[in-house]
Design an enzyme around this catalytic site. Structure first.
Site, PDB file in Angstrom:
ATOM      1  N   LYS A 112      15.675 -10.561   5.044  1.00  0.00           N
ATOM      2  CA  LYS A 112      16.319 -10.388   3.738  1.00  0.00           C
ATOM      3  C   LYS A 112      17.277 -11.530   3.443  1.00  0.00           C
ATOM      4  CE  LYS A 112      16.171  -5.351   3.168  1.00  0.00           C
ATOM      5  NZ  LYS A 112      16.991  -4.142   3.011  1.00  0.00           N
ATOM      6  N   LYS A 193       3.340  -5.510   4.429  1.00  0.00           N
ATOM      7  CA  LYS A 193       3.539  -4.089   4.139  1.00  0.00           C
ATOM      8  C   LYS A 193       3.754  -3.904   2.643  1.00  0.00           C
ATOM      9  CE  LYS A 193       8.539  -4.032   4.649  1.00  0.00           C
ATOM     10  NZ  LYS A 193       9.749  -3.478   5.200  1.00  0.00           N
ATOM     11  N   LYS A 196       8.647  -2.911  -2.530  1.00  0.00           N
ATOM     12  CA  LYS A 196       9.021  -3.115  -3.934  1.00  0.00           C
ATOM     13  C   LYS A 196       9.243  -4.590  -4.226  1.00  0.00           C
ATOM     14  CE  LYS A 196      13.088  -1.202  -2.062  1.00  0.00           C
ATOM     15  NZ  LYS A 196      13.490   0.092  -1.588  1.00  0.00           N
TER      16      LYS A 196
HETATM   17  P1  TYM Z   1      13.786   2.098   2.657  1.00  0.00           P
HETATM   18  O1  TYM Z   1      14.586   2.637   1.521  1.00  0.00           O
HETATM   19  O2  TYM Z   1      13.391   0.670   2.628  1.00  0.00           O
HETATM   20  O3  TYM Z   1      12.470   2.930   2.845  1.00  0.00           O
HETATM   21  C1  TYM Z   1      12.448   4.340   2.913  1.00  0.00           C
HETATM   22  C2  TYM Z   1      11.421   4.801   3.934  1.00  0.00           C
HETATM   23  O4  TYM Z   1      10.114   4.335   3.600  1.00  0.00           O
HETATM   24  C3  TYM Z   1       9.516   3.718   4.722  1.00  0.00           C
HETATM   25  N1  TYM Z   1       8.604   2.656   4.261  1.00  0.00           N
HETATM   26  C4  TYM Z   1       7.312   2.555   4.605  1.00  0.00           C
HETATM   27  N2  TYM Z   1       6.539   3.294   5.415  1.00  0.00           N
HETATM   28  C5  TYM Z   1       5.243   2.919   5.551  1.00  0.00           C
HETATM   29  N3  TYM Z   1       4.690   1.854   4.923  1.00  0.00           N
HETATM   30  C6  TYM Z   1       5.431   1.080   4.090  1.00  0.00           C
HETATM   31  N4  TYM Z   1       4.882   0.046   3.469  1.00  0.00           N
HETATM   32  C7  TYM Z   1       6.813   1.423   3.921  1.00  0.00           C
HETATM   33  N5  TYM Z   1       7.812   0.877   3.190  1.00  0.00           N
HETATM   34  C8  TYM Z   1       8.901   1.649   3.410  1.00  0.00           C
HETATM   35  C9  TYM Z   1      10.680   3.161   5.516  1.00  0.00           C
HETATM   36  O5  TYM Z   1      10.334   2.945   6.860  1.00  0.00           O
HETATM   37  C10 TYM Z   1      11.714   4.250   5.339  1.00  0.00           C
HETATM   38  O6  TYM Z   1      11.524   5.281   6.280  1.00  0.00           O
HETATM   39  N6  TYM Z   1      17.220   1.346   6.228  1.00  0.00           N
HETATM   40  C11 TYM Z   1      16.430   2.375   5.545  1.00  0.00           C
HETATM   41  C12 TYM Z   1      17.270   3.423   4.859  1.00  0.00           C
HETATM   42  C13 TYM Z   1      18.233   4.172   5.730  1.00  0.00           C
HETATM   43  C14 TYM Z   1      17.913   5.120   6.740  1.00  0.00           C
HETATM   44  C15 TYM Z   1      19.170   5.605   7.230  1.00  0.00           C
HETATM   45  C16 TYM Z   1      16.723   5.595   7.286  1.00  0.00           C
HETATM   46  C17 TYM Z   1      19.595   4.103   5.652  1.00  0.00           C
HETATM   47  N7  TYM Z   1      20.137   4.964   6.542  1.00  0.00           N
HETATM   48  C18 TYM Z   1      19.234   6.542   8.255  1.00  0.00           C
HETATM   49  C19 TYM Z   1      16.790   6.538   8.308  1.00  0.00           C
HETATM   50  C20 TYM Z   1      18.031   6.997   8.777  1.00  0.00           C
HETATM   51  C21 TYM Z   1      15.586   1.687   4.482  1.00  0.00           C
HETATM   52  O7  TYM Z   1      15.904   0.624   4.012  1.00  0.00           O
HETATM   53  O8  TYM Z   1      14.548   2.426   4.031  1.00  0.00           O
END
Ligand code: TYM
Length: 330
Positions: A112, A193, A196
């Protein structure tokens, strides 16, 4: 019952199919078997440039989508992270347990920050706040996609380290990752992957897309030049990604798909998958709108969620405060 916690960032107007299959579907299922806490992580969302009005609205739209997908405030605790101040409070303590080198190794940060003109300290400490999210709830399992594995490893390390130094304080969390859907790929570039920030909007299927847009994106997905429907992620990554989506949403198997489409080529396969996707994801937009129509009620749901969350979070924070020698929050 195991304790479950997970979070999602409100950084776009709609979640996408990767979020859904990689994580959110498991969130819904786990409501029945676990004591589940789910949060819209707006503190994480300001680690990159943001517009305050847009952020506020996106947090609401995010919560509405989660309700539309089937999260039930009677069976889980759904809240917005900024309403639970214990998260950044524990984040500070955990930041003081995290090595600078350890944080520097986080691949999402490297990724990022290389794409941003301006990189903030907040983006750097992002995974520490994520660890606080998890450890505050004495979490056993964290349902996420594969891209979160390294962050969860850090959460585990921090829990183990803190417990080692100060005595047992935090449950050591395990990732809960469903192998088949751990990484849904970009529809136009199966080497990446789905995300967005995809290079083209065609590669990312949003849950709030119009059904016809969904059909178009599926039919336009990149496959390969032979015409055999066969699951082979190495040699046929685009098609195999579509087969993964098909089996996840369509109650079928790779074997059945291979038999059904033998000798028929990709056109029929994509056409049928487009219908499966439109049928299963299409209704989410309507339900999301219904939840958004009554903002007062939506905000009440979130406030009640935050109150429930704080009962657990404040207990853990008080423990941690005592252990490190702080005064109790007044
Ligand atoms: P975020 O908001 O990017 O994504 C949310 C969830 O979606 C999953 N994900 C995917 N799974 C499969 N294939 C894909 N292409 C794909 N893109 C996204 C992510 O793995 C995630 O589970 N850091 C985290 C948010 C967070 C969090 C937490 C998660 C903050 N605090 C505590 C778990 C526990 C994030 O950026 O997810």
């Amino acid at each position: 019952k195991p304790r479950v916690l997970s979070g999602i960032q409100p950084t776009s107007d709609s979640f996408h199919l990767g979020n859904y299959l990689g994580a959110l579907r498991q969130w819904v299922a786990l409501q029945d078997t676990a004591d589940a806490f789910y949060c819209v992580v707006d503190l994480h969302a300001i680690t990159v440039d943001h517009d305050p009005k847009v952020l506020h609205e996106r947090s609401r739209v995010s919560a509405a989508q989660l309700l539309a997908l089937g999260l039930d405030p009677e069976r889980c605790t759904l809240f917005v992270q900024s309403q639970v101040p214990e998260h950044p409070m524990l984040g500070w303590i955990l930041g003081c347990e995290t090595g600078f080198g350890e944080a520097s190794r986080m691949t999402q940060f490297k990724d990022k920050s290389s794409k941003q003109e301006r990189t903030t300290v907040g983006l750097f400490t992002y995974p520490v706040l994520q660890a606080a999210d998890i450890l505050l709830y004495q979490t056993d399992q964290v349902p996420v996609g594969e891209d979160q594995r390294q962050h969860l490893e850090l959460s585990r390390d921090l829990a183990i380290r803190f417990n080692g130094t100060y005595g047992r304080t935090f449950t050591v969390p395990d990732p809960y990752i469903v192998k088949e859907t751990a990484t849904i790929k970009d529809l136009t570039d199966p080497a990446k992957k789905m995300s967005k920030t995809s290079s083209t909007p065609k590669g990312c299927l949003y849950l709030l897309d119009e059904p016809n847009q969904m059909r178009k994106k599926i039919k336009g997905a990149v496959t390969d030049s032979d015409a055999e429907v066969r699951f082979d992620p190495e040699n046929k990554p685009g098609l195999s990604n579509l087969m993964n989506i098909y089996t996840a949403l369509g109650n079928t198997t790779f074997e059945k798909l291979e038999a059904e489409y033998a000798g028929r080529g990709y056109g029929d396969f994509k056409g049928d998958l487009a219908e499966v996707v439109a049928d299963s994801i299409g209704p989410i937009a309507t339900r999301t709108k219904e939840f958004l129509a009554d903002k007062a009620e939506l905000d009440r749901i979130l406030e009640r969620g935050a109150e429930k969350a704080r009962i657990v979070a404040s207990r853990t924070l008080a423990k941690a405060y005592k252990k490190v020698g702080f005064f109790a929050p007044a």
